[in-house]
Design a protein around this motif. Sequence first.
Motif, PDB file in Angstrom:
ATOM      1  N   SER A   2     -12.977  17.877   0.696  1.00  0.00           N
ATOM      2  CA  SER A   2     -13.352  18.697   1.838  1.00  0.00           C
ATOM      3  C   SER A   2     -14.800  19.169   1.740  1.00  0.00           C
ATOM      4  CB  SER A   2     -12.421  19.912   1.886  1.00  0.00           C
ATOM      5  OG  SER A   2     -12.752  20.750   2.933  1.00  0.00           O
ATOM      6  N   ASP A   3     -15.513  19.052   2.838  1.00  0.00           N
ATOM      7  CA  ASP A   3     -16.897  19.539   2.926  1.00  0.00           C
ATOM      8  C   ASP A   3     -17.093  20.135   4.325  1.00  0.00           C
ATOM      9  OD1 ASP A   3     -19.541  20.079   2.483  1.00  0.00           O
ATOM     10  OD2 ASP A   3     -20.180  17.992   2.360  1.00  0.00           O
ATOM     11  N   PRO A   4     -16.466  21.309   4.577  1.00  0.00           N
ATOM     12  CA  PRO A   4     -16.436  21.892   5.934  1.00  0.00           C
ATOM     13  C   PRO A   4     -17.756  22.533   6.357  1.00  0.00           C
ATOM     14  CG  PRO A   4     -15.374  23.367   4.401  1.00  0.00           C
ATOM     15  CD  PRO A   4     -15.769  22.138   3.609  1.00  0.00           C
ATOM     16  N   PRO A  47      -8.057  11.282  11.050  1.00  0.00           N
ATOM     17  CA  PRO A  47      -7.618  10.107  10.296  1.00  0.00           C
ATOM     18  C   PRO A  47      -8.227  10.103   8.893  1.00  0.00           C
ATOM     19  CG  PRO A  47      -8.308   9.484  12.505  1.00  0.00           C
ATOM     20  CD  PRO A  47      -8.657  10.942  12.320  1.00  0.00           C
ATOM     21  N   ASP A  48      -7.500   9.618   7.970  1.00  0.00           N
ATOM     22  CA  ASP A  48      -7.827   9.527   6.538  1.00  0.00           C
ATOM     23  C   ASP A  48      -8.222  10.887   5.957  1.00  0.00           C
ATOM     24  OD1 ASP A  48     -10.566   9.855   7.195  1.00  0.00           O
ATOM     25  OD2 ASP A  48     -11.113   7.825   6.663  1.00  0.00           O
ATOM     26  N   ALA A  70     -18.433  14.709  15.131  1.00  0.00           N
ATOM     27  CA  ALA A  70     -18.468  13.364  14.568  1.00  0.00           C
ATOM     28  C   ALA A  70     -18.533  13.434  13.047  1.00  0.00           C
ATOM     29  CB  ALA A  70     -19.692  12.597  15.113  1.00  0.00           C
ATOM     30  N   ARG A  71     -18.180  12.324  12.438  1.00  0.00           N
ATOM     31  CA  ARG A  71     -18.297  12.193  10.987  1.00  0.00           C
ATOM     32  C   ARG A  71     -19.768  12.167  10.592  1.00  0.00           C
ATOM     33  NH1 ARG A  71     -13.736   9.526   8.377  1.00  0.00           N
ATOM     34  NH2 ARG A  71     -12.119   9.146   9.922  1.00  0.00           N
ATOM     35  N   HIS A  76     -17.312   9.162  16.180  1.00  0.00           N
ATOM     36  CA  HIS A  76     -16.706  10.235  16.970  1.00  0.00           C
ATOM     37  C   HIS A  76     -15.337  10.617  16.410  1.00  0.00           C
ATOM     38  CE1 HIS A  76     -14.412  11.873  20.416  1.00  0.00           C
ATOM     39  NE2 HIS A  76     -15.564  12.461  20.695  1.00  0.00           N
ATOM     40  N   LEU A  77     -15.110  11.929  16.296  1.00  0.00           N
ATOM     41  CA  LEU A  77     -13.806  12.440  15.888  1.00  0.00           C
ATOM     42  C   LEU A  77     -13.070  13.076  17.063  1.00  0.00           C
ATOM     43  CD1 LEU A  77     -14.814  13.992  12.450  1.00  0.00           C
ATOM     44  CD2 LEU A  77     -13.261  12.067  12.806  1.00  0.00           C
ATOM     45  N   GLU A  78     -13.749  13.974  17.774  1.00  0.00           N
ATOM     46  CA  GLU A  78     -13.142  14.603  18.948  1.00  0.00           C
ATOM     47  C   GLU A  78     -14.203  15.362  19.728  1.00  0.00           C
ATOM     48  OE1 GLU A  78     -10.494  18.088  18.613  1.00  0.00           O
ATOM     49  OE2 GLU A  78     -11.110  18.234  16.514  1.00  0.00           O
TER      50      GLU A  78
END
Length: 160
Positions: A2-4, A47-48, A70-71, A76-78
């Motif tokens: 995790s890297d929020p 995902p993942d 986005a990652r 794109h993520l959402e």
Amino acid sequence: MSDPRIIHVQLDEQTILWRNADIEQERRIAIFDLIEDNFFKPLKPYPDDYAGPFRLSLAVFEGRLAITIAREDGTHLETLVLALGRFRRPIREYFAICDSYYQAIRKATAQEIETIDMARRGVHNEAAELLVERLQDKIEIDFPTARRLFTLICVLHIKG
């Protein structure tokens, strides 16, 4: 792993209709400070199990804020859409106080500038709290991140 955190912010250039040197400086500082120190954790599983870092794109259309997430590689993520109706008053107040502040810097006493700056911080803090509240079921953010994001939302609302 995790890297929020946010590593890049892009504002929709077509949304920004007008700017001056003061506004550009505010935008640059807000983006720089946001990238340097933030906490941004979307609550939706990706995902993942991707958990950051994130790239953001912010745009305003039809009274709504679009936050595209986005990652790190730009995938794109959402896109979250947030109604901005409850932000109208804080945005209007923030613009009015900022205008007074910029005028005061040029001709007012130190005490007058301090008073205006305290009012500006108060409005900014209230709006940041509102943003944290509005995002609570979607994204976990800390207070400094919310303050900087509110500044960028204001930049997107400048009409000239």
